[in-house]
Design an enzyme around this catalytic site. Structure first.
Site, PDB file in Angstrom:
ATOM      1  N   GLU A   1      34.309 -29.806  33.804  1.00 18.84           N
ATOM      2  CA  GLU A   1      33.204 -28.922  33.400  1.00 18.84           C
ATOM      3  C   GLU A   1      32.915 -29.267  31.951  1.00 18.84           C
ATOM      4  O   GLU A   1      33.664 -28.866  31.051  1.00 18.84           O
ATOM      5  CB  GLU A   1      33.634 -27.458  33.512  1.00 18.84           C
ATOM      6  CG  GLU A   1      33.871 -26.987  34.928  1.00 18.84           C
ATOM      7  CD  GLU A   1      32.602 -26.914  35.758  1.00 18.84           C
ATOM      8  OE1 GLU A   1      31.491 -27.072  35.212  1.00 18.84           O
ATOM      9  OE2 GLU A   1      32.735 -26.719  36.977  1.00 18.84           O
TER      10      GLU A   1
ATOM     11  N   CYS B   1      28.369 -23.378  27.146  1.00 19.09           N
ATOM     12  CA  CYS B   1      27.883 -24.671  27.644  1.00 19.09           C
ATOM     13  C   CYS B   1      26.553 -24.540  28.381  1.00 19.09           C
ATOM     14  O   CYS B   1      25.791 -25.495  28.435  1.00 19.09           O
ATOM     15  CB  CYS B   1      28.933 -25.339  28.517  1.00 19.09           C
ATOM     16  SG  CYS B   1      29.575 -24.253  29.786  1.00 19.09           S
TER      17      CYS B   1
HETATM   18  P1  NAD Z   1      36.870 -31.252  21.009  1.00 19.93           P
HETATM   19  O1  NAD Z   1      35.923 -32.125  21.741  1.00 19.93           O
HETATM   20  O2  NAD Z   1      37.957 -31.891  20.232  1.00 19.93           O
HETATM   21  O3  NAD Z   1      37.602 -30.236  22.008  1.00 19.93           O
HETATM   22  C1  NAD Z   1      36.966 -29.585  23.062  1.00 19.93           C
HETATM   23  C2  NAD Z   1      38.077 -28.985  23.935  1.00 19.93           C
HETATM   24  O4  NAD Z   1      38.851 -30.024  24.506  1.00 19.93           O
HETATM   25  C3  NAD Z   1      39.090 -28.144  23.161  1.00 19.93           C
HETATM   26  O5  NAD Z   1      39.473 -27.075  23.973  1.00 19.93           O
HETATM   27  C4  NAD Z   1      40.265 -29.074  22.919  1.00 19.93           C
HETATM   28  O6  NAD Z   1      41.495 -28.399  22.845  1.00 19.93           O
HETATM   29  C5  NAD Z   1      40.226 -29.936  24.139  1.00 19.93           C
HETATM   30  N1  NAD Z   1      40.715 -31.287  23.904  1.00 19.93           N
HETATM   31  C6  NAD Z   1      40.337 -32.132  22.923  1.00 19.93           C
HETATM   32  N2  NAD Z   1      40.966 -33.315  23.053  1.00 19.93           N
HETATM   33  C7  NAD Z   1      41.760 -33.212  24.146  1.00 19.93           C
HETATM   34  C8  NAD Z   1      42.643 -34.099  24.815  1.00 19.93           C
HETATM   35  N3  NAD Z   1      42.817 -35.370  24.401  1.00 19.93           N
HETATM   36  N4  NAD Z   1      43.308 -33.646  25.901  1.00 19.93           N
HETATM   37  C9  NAD Z   1      43.122 -32.381  26.368  1.00 19.93           C
HETATM   38  N5  NAD Z   1      42.288 -31.506  25.787  1.00 19.93           N
HETATM   39  C10 NAD Z   1      41.604 -31.920  24.699  1.00 19.93           C
HETATM   40  O7  NAD Z   1      36.024 -30.389  20.034  1.00 19.93           O
HETATM   41  P2  NAD Z   1      35.995 -28.890  19.557  1.00 19.93           P
HETATM   42  O8  NAD Z   1      35.643 -28.915  18.123  1.00 19.93           O
HETATM   43  O9  NAD Z   1      37.169 -28.078  19.945  1.00 19.93           O
HETATM   44  O10 NAD Z   1      34.748 -28.385  20.380  1.00 19.93           O
HETATM   45  C11 NAD Z   1      33.499 -28.946  20.087  1.00 19.93           C
HETATM   46  C12 NAD Z   1      32.782 -29.461  21.277  1.00 19.93           C
HETATM   47  O11 NAD Z   1      33.456 -29.240  22.488  1.00 19.93           O
HETATM   48  C13 NAD Z   1      31.479 -28.711  21.398  1.00 19.93           C
HETATM   49  O12 NAD Z   1      30.479 -29.421  20.714  1.00 19.93           O
HETATM   50  C14 NAD Z   1      31.225 -28.654  22.866  1.00 19.93           C
HETATM   51  O13 NAD Z   1      30.423 -29.744  23.243  1.00 19.93           O
HETATM   52  C15 NAD Z   1      32.547 -28.850  23.503  1.00 19.93           C
HETATM   53  N6  NAD Z   1      33.056 -27.635  24.150  1.00 19.93           N
HETATM   54  C16 NAD Z   1      32.573 -27.367  25.378  1.00 19.93           C
HETATM   55  C17 NAD Z   1      33.005 -26.237  26.033  1.00 19.93           C
HETATM   56  C18 NAD Z   1      32.478 -25.901  27.394  1.00 19.93           C
HETATM   57  O14 NAD Z   1      32.496 -24.757  27.781  1.00 19.93           O
HETATM   58  N7  NAD Z   1      32.027 -26.887  28.175  1.00 19.93           N
HETATM   59  C19 NAD Z   1      33.916 -25.380  25.424  1.00 19.93           C
HETATM   60  C20 NAD Z   1      34.405 -25.696  24.153  1.00 19.93           C
HETATM   61  C21 NAD Z   1      33.966 -26.847  23.525  1.00 19.93           C
END
Ligand code: NAD
Length: 477
Positions: free
Chosen positions: A249, A283
């Site tokens: 997702e 999202c």
């Molecule tokens: P990010 O891309 O680093 O992380 C997004 C999520 O993924 C976080 O929960 C993080 O813990 C997890 N994550 C990151 N790297 C991972 C890995 N290697 N293995 C497992 N989990 C991992 O960035 P962020 O600053 O936390 O969030 C920013 C971006 O993430 C936003 O711009 C948005 O696009 C996206 N996001 C989307 C949703 C959603 O509901 N689809 C929710 C939160 C964040």
């Protein structure tokens, strides 16, 4: 009031082996409010061992009995909702009313899957010979590793865990480190309801270290992730390498098409409410508001008025309608998107700045006249930025709506049934809301197309990813 958050491994709440912790910060004040246990490799190994044992027990329990325990978990969550809502607002920032709604919705999700698990029907296929029974059976996939984000700490986790448990799987959740307490309370509800040890476990740590250990591990058979497209692609590739099933997702950049014949007040009310809910960190939030030229100016005026009427503040305070962003990274991202767009010629109609000196507050922001090369027209803002763009014809609007690689949610407003049907057919998105919001309900499928991921959560479709098909052909002697 905010207590330190522990791991849940092998039926016990406990600190991490080695005692490492991570600070938890209140985004409204930037104060450290608690500590979170940071799992070590030994903790993960223990969780994997218990997950395998938990699966062996749980898969044998009749769906009817599993359903009863899940229903009890839903009741526990409802009974504890007020306390959990306060924790959720303290760690994540959203207004209390939104936290309460998230918890109530989560209890509904548990109940939904408690029922769906009792309907994981197989098929009897007519045989070619007498005395042969051909059975297509639905079985749980096995141990699931789930990774959930900080924007909806409870509702992102509840859909995965409840569907997996209802199907008979065991589950290791890596919860969101920045917002861990509500997610831990969700796990507590399943545990206190009597779900056996090892069936649902909770760990936290460095996301990449945990995913890179759990995904290839032979005990784990299925991965479910919610987060950004970039991380999702990385995890899906890793899962593919090890032949693990995957639900993704991912991000969105939802278009909303407002036609000349729309009820403008309905369009403005629905779009503003859903743009700024959870400070835009959703999202499926409408982001590119495509407005037909006949109603463009009044739409902009009304939408800006709605944005300016929001009351920005601590989510725990009475009257707050928009809280802070969940972390400092989002504030920096908003500043950078706005500076880039305005620097390239976009008009700032309202907002555009950090609010106050303390806490991660950012003003509800509306941009118009945005040049095509502005970054925000290509990347998911995931924050309180509304981009309003004019269009003239249906085809032009649909081309813009489908321009990006994202395909999660889309919206349209029109009083013409012909236009409504045509939009529903032409938009490349996993979910389309027409003349209202209407998405992300317990009983309806939730999921994206294209770079927004694959697999569905919610609805009857939500159980599917946790089931595998086994064919048995049995001849009587
Ligand atoms: P990010 O891309 O680093 O992380 C997004 C999520 O993924 C976080 O929960 C993080 O813990 C997890 N994550 C990151 N790297 C991972 C890995 N290697 N293995 C497992 N989990 C991992 O960035 P962020 O600053 O936390 O969030 C920013 C971006 O993430 C936003 O711009 C948005 O696009 C996206 N996001 C989307 C949703 C959603 O509901 N689809 C929710 C939160 C964040």
């Amino acid at each position: 009031m905010y207590k330190d958050v522990l791991l849940h491994v092998g039926g016990k709440w406990r600190a991490a082996t080695g005692g490492r912790t991570i600070d938890v910060v209140n985004p409204a004040t930037e104060e450290v409010i608690g500590k979170l246990a940071h799992a070590s490799r030994e903790d993960l190994d223990e969780a994997l061992d218990h997950a395998a044992k938990g699966f062996a027990v749980w898969r044998k329990m009749p769906a009817y009995e599993r359903s009863k325990l899940l229903r009890k978990a839903a009741e526990m969550l409802r009974a504890r909702a007020e306390d959990i809502a306060r924790l959720l607002t303290m760690e994540q920032g959203k207004p209390l009313a939104e936290s309460r709604a998230e918890i109530a919705g989560s209890a509904d999700v548990i109940e939904w899957f408690a029922e769906e698990g009792r309907r994981a029907y197989g098929r009897v296929i007519p045989a070619r010979s007498p005395g042969v029974y051909q059975l297509s059976l639905r079985e749980p996939v096995g141990v699931v590793a789930g990774f959930t984000p900080w924007n909806f700490p409870m509702s992102q986790a509840v859909r995965k865990i409840s569907a997996a448990l209802a199907a008979g799987c065991s589950f290791i959740l890596k919860g969101p480190e920045e917002t861990p307490a509500a997610c831990a309370e969700l796990v507590r509800a399943y545990v206190d309801a009597g779900i056996p040890a090892g069936v649902v476990q909770l760990v936290f740590g460095v996301p990449a270290e945990i995913s890179e250990y759990l995904i290839p591990h032979p005990v784990v058979r299925k991965i479910s992730f919610t987060g950004s497209t970039a991380v999702g692609k990385h995890l899906a590739a890793l899962a593919g390498l090890h032949m693990k099933r995957v639900t993704m997702e991912l991000g969105g950049h939802a278009p909303a098409l407002v036609f000349n014949d729309a009820d403008l007040d309905v369009a403005v009310n629905v779009l503003a409410a859903n743009k700024f809910r959870n400070a835009g960190q959703v999202c499926i939030a409408p982001t590119r508001l495509l407005v037909q030229d006949g109603v463009y100016e009044p739409f902009v005026r009304k939408f800006v008025a709605k944005a300016e009427a929001l009351k920005l503040g601590d989510g725990q305070a009475d009257g707050t309608t928009m809280g802070p962003l969940a972390n400092g990274r989002r504030v920096a991202a908003m500043e950078s998107f706005v500076a880039d767009a305005v620097g390239k010629g976009a008009k700032l109609r309202t907002g555009g700045q950090r609010a106050g000196n303390n806490g991660y507050f950012f003003q509800p922001t509306v941009l118009t006249d945005i040049p095509a090369n502005a970054r925000v027209l290509h990347e998911e803002p995931f924050g309180p930025l509304a981009l309003i763009l004019p269009f003239s014809t249906f085809d032009e609007a649909v081309a813009e709506a489908n321009r990006l690689e994202y395909g999660l949610a889309a919206y349209a407003f029109t009083s013409s049934n012909t236009t409504a049907t045509a939009v529903g057919a032409a938009i490349e998105a996993g979910m389309v809301g027409i003349n209202h919001h209407g998405l992300a309900l317990t009983e309806t499928p939730f999921g994206g197309l294209k770079d927004s991921g694959y697999g569905s959560e919610g609805g009857a479709e939500g159980l599917e990813p946790y089931l595998v098909t086994k064919f048995v052909s049995q001849a009587s002697l």
